[in-house]
Design a protein around this motif. Sequence first.
Motif, PDB file in Angstrom:
ATOM      1  N   PRO A  80       0.831  -1.200   0.000  1.00  0.00           N
ATOM      2  CA  PRO A  80       0.000   0.000   0.000  1.00  0.00           C
ATOM      3  C   PRO A  80       0.865   1.249   0.000  1.00  0.00           C
ATOM      4  N   ASN A  81       0.443   2.259  -0.753  1.00  0.00           N
ATOM      5  CA  ASN A  81       1.189   3.524  -0.734  1.00  0.00           C
ATOM      6  C   ASN A  81       0.557   4.467   0.275  1.00  0.00           C
ATOM      7  N   GLU A  82       0.938   5.738   0.260  1.00  0.00           N
ATOM      8  CA  GLU A  82       0.472   6.656   1.296  1.00  0.00           C
ATOM      9  C   GLU A  82      -1.034   6.800   1.293  1.00  0.00           C
ATOM     10  N   GLU A  83      -1.632   6.714   0.083  1.00  0.00           N
ATOM     11  CA  GLU A  83      -3.080   6.892   0.026  1.00  0.00           C
ATOM     12  C   GLU A  83      -3.834   5.609   0.329  1.00  0.00           C
ATOM     13  N   GLY A  84      -3.062   4.554   0.638  1.00  0.00           N
ATOM     14  CA  GLY A  84      -3.737   3.304   0.976  1.00  0.00           C
ATOM     15  C   GLY A  84      -4.029   2.415  -0.201  1.00  0.00           C
ATOM     16  N   LYS A  85      -3.669   2.860  -1.427  1.00  0.00           N
ATOM     17  CA  LYS A  85      -3.912   2.017  -2.600  1.00  0.00           C
ATOM     18  C   LYS A  85      -2.796   0.998  -2.733  1.00  0.00           C
ATOM     19  N   MET A  86      -3.139  -0.189  -3.210  1.00  0.00           N
ATOM     20  CA  MET A  86      -2.116  -1.203  -3.405  1.00  0.00           C
ATOM     21  C   MET A  86      -1.392  -0.907  -4.727  1.00  0.00           C
ATOM     22  N   VAL A  87      -0.061  -0.730  -4.692  1.00  0.00           N
ATOM     23  CA  VAL A  87       0.704  -0.535  -5.936  1.00  0.00           C
ATOM     24  C   VAL A  87       1.778  -1.609  -6.038  1.00  0.00           C
ATOM     25  N   ARG A  88       2.151  -1.827  -7.305  1.00  0.00           N
ATOM     26  CA  ARG A  88       3.136  -2.868  -7.549  1.00  0.00           C
ATOM     27  C   ARG A  88       4.529  -2.261  -7.428  1.00  0.00           C
ATOM     28  N   VAL A  89       5.383  -2.825  -6.593  1.00  0.00           N
ATOM     29  CA  VAL A  89       6.777  -2.369  -6.517  1.00  0.00           C
ATOM     30  C   VAL A  89       7.687  -3.589  -6.661  1.00  0.00           C
ATOM     31  N   ILE A  90       8.951  -3.253  -6.916  1.00  0.00           N
ATOM     32  CA  ILE A  90       9.916  -4.339  -7.117  1.00  0.00           C
ATOM     33  C   ILE A  90      10.238  -4.991  -5.782  1.00  0.00           C
TER      34      ILE A  90
END
Lengths: 362, 161, 375
Positions: B92-102
Amino acid sequence: MILDIYSFSTLTASINKELHAAMAPWLAVLTEFVLIGLLFLLFYAILGLFLVYLERKVCAVMQNRIGPNRVGKWGIFQTIADFIKLITKELIPIKNADDFLFNLAPFIVIITSFMVMAALPFAKGLQALDFNIGIFYIIAVSSLGVVGILIAGWSSNSKYSLIGAMRSGAQVVSYELSVGLSLLAIVVFSGSMQLSTIVESQANGWWIFKGHIPALIAFVIYLIASTAEINRGPFDLAEAESELTAGFHTEYSGIKFAFFFLAEYINMFIVAAIAATLFFGGWMPLHIDHWEAFNRVMDYIPSIIWFFGKTFFIIYLIMWFKWTFPRLRIDQLLNLEWKYLLPLSLLNIVLISFVVLMGWYF
Amino acid sequence: MNSIIEYFTDIYKGVSSLWAGMRVTGRYFVSPGEIVTEQYPENRATLKMEERFKGEVVMPHDENNQHLCTGCGICELNCPNGSIEIITKKVPNEEGKMVRVIDEHIYHLSMCTFCELCIKTCPSNAIEWGQDFEHAVFDRSKLDKVLNKPGSSLKKKEAKS
Amino acid sequence: MSDEVIKNIIVREDEDYIINMGPQHPSTHGVLRLEVCLNGETVNYLTPHIGYIHRSIEKMCESDTYKQIIHLSDRMDYLSSHMNNEAICLAVENALEVEVPLRVKYIRVALDELSRIASHHLWWSAFGMDLGALTAFFYGMRDREKILAIFEESFGSRLLHSFNTPGGLMHDVHPNFQKHIMEFVHYFRKKLPEYKQLLTDNVIFHNRTKGIGNMTRETAIAFGVTGPSGRGSGFSCDVRKTAPYGLYDEIKFNEILHDKGDSFARYLVRMEEMEESLNILEYVADNIPEGDFTAKMKPIVKLPEGEYFQRVETARGELSVYIVSDGKKFPYRIKFRSPNFSNLFVLNTLAKGGLIADLVAISGSLDLVIPDIDR
């Protein structure tokens, strides 16, 4: 004439006297044999290792390289390390090889080079055997080495080895003639076959200077023919690695290979030593007739240094060829001998006899 | 008579051509200054590889342990030998959305043929050539490298000015 | 098959004295096995056995995109890797009708000629070593090192520099590229006389190579022997002249031809080609224009359906690339006509009746690179 302080004859004579005083004559002679044998063995090993190192360094510098530089300062212990590696290696048995001959061959090669060494005058009074037919003995014994090579090639049951050995046989048999004839030149000049007499005869100048043109021709022919006789480049057809992998010693490993390898280098030394003795006066310092002061200064350099200096100069010449020229083909090799060297050396003998008869040498 | 003259001129020509060759090697023998050998392990301190030298693929990290790799997988696609594997994870990023990271950028050095396609095609210039060339190891598995350092994160793009 | 080829088909008998040169042998420069039948020292016939380093490059190309194929072509003739790359790039560029920038053309010619000289250096070294002149090997390698340094500076790799890409180059050359080429040209012009003294004029070398391995023009054409080996027989086969590509139709240079057809003629062709390459390099390095290092290309190259063909002159002869495309991003089939394959199979004709030592001199003068034969 020659200063006696550098002569080894007083030393050897005193050892002889002491031994005879201490034990029975036969025992004394036996002890002397053993002593000389051990001395030669030691000399042989050190010389072989040093020559391998020298060759590697000389060719490296010619090829813009550094050469061995890892083991010890300037890599001086490199060959010793190589030798230790070689003696610890496995002796690989060859299938269908003639085992007896296969094991005998390295010894024949190495023993013949030993035998020649006995007749070489290393310094004043330092010569194991002083025959009155010294040159004859050297020519006879040094050509026995090829028997070992032929046996090695035949017995190791490999086609490469066989071809290499046959080449070597043809080569040595033909070049033997030129070697003999060019050595004969000096025999004609000095009127003796005894090596010590030949050396003494050069007290007023070396034969290469005294004998001028014919001696020079004889020297060049000797250098070429003897290089061929010891199977060194550019005449290394017996082990032409681009054609026959390693020629007659393809199947040898470990210490048996080391024997061939050592014998090859010792043969190079022997050839150079003979050339030095016959053409460059052996241990005789550089003397020029009637220059007494100059001669006296030269006498202060020990005779053993003169001998080794000259020998290593000729060894350098032999290495210089090897690392410059491409290899000859077998038919060209024989052409060179029978069409060029042999007629030239026969002509040269006639020329020398004429020069000696007329007294046209110094 | 002619043939005799020919015989001797042959000898003369042959010898002089041999002497020309010996002069070349002899000249190098007396001028050891022309030695070109580099003494490699000794000159390690001074040995500087070219800046373009293809030693291995590396992922530069800045002082905050941040890199540029977004985990898009284009390098993996472009690699002809399959020497790159991208493993991503969702956080999750700051806004709480799940994002794909390495998660792991795995680079198999043993399979790499140094064709430069991964570096060339990377849209965010996250990988580049490293100049290290001493890759000898005792175990093959040591050649499988993870390029992103543990705990590293994606560098935030600076706001366009 | 032509009659020339048919009459060289070999039948092996049981009693033949067979000696294997290779796959591990000092004179074959790689994993080539020559089954030589001897009569004493004379070669009765020989059969080359290939395939010890087969990597199925052509098949692997069918599952790679056109950009990925480049790095595989490096590994065929590793000494002319730049020319191999260029063959594919030119084929793709012609298919897509892309005009590459002039700068790229100049740089490609410069790299072609540098690779050619570097390859001939290696051949000279190895040929000298085959004939027993070991010092020649080191002199050739010493000078080749200068070219490899130029390569390393610009591409980061010394041998297999996948530097071409369809449409241009991977990136621009190093700013010092031109300067270093000129330095090399001056350096090598000074060193060439040494090569002449050490081997070209040497009487032993003459004896070893003159009149050895005579190949007539007809034999060369029948076996498809190209490159310097073919040109040594008077077969005018320089693709740079016969089917110019890149910038070669604008550059003035001579095609080196010798018509003796023996090992020495092939040797001379290569030696003179090195000098000719130096002239080309001198012209090119002075005139590299400014500009882009690549044309605009789509990220994924797709060739339209059809067949495409391109030939280039590598250091060893004519390399042809034949691409069949079905419109996808992978080629449907790709075929390389490698020069070494044809050059190898003339060996039997040339070496028959000679000595083993001649066989080494002949195979050395044909300048074979084994991975290119097996692919």
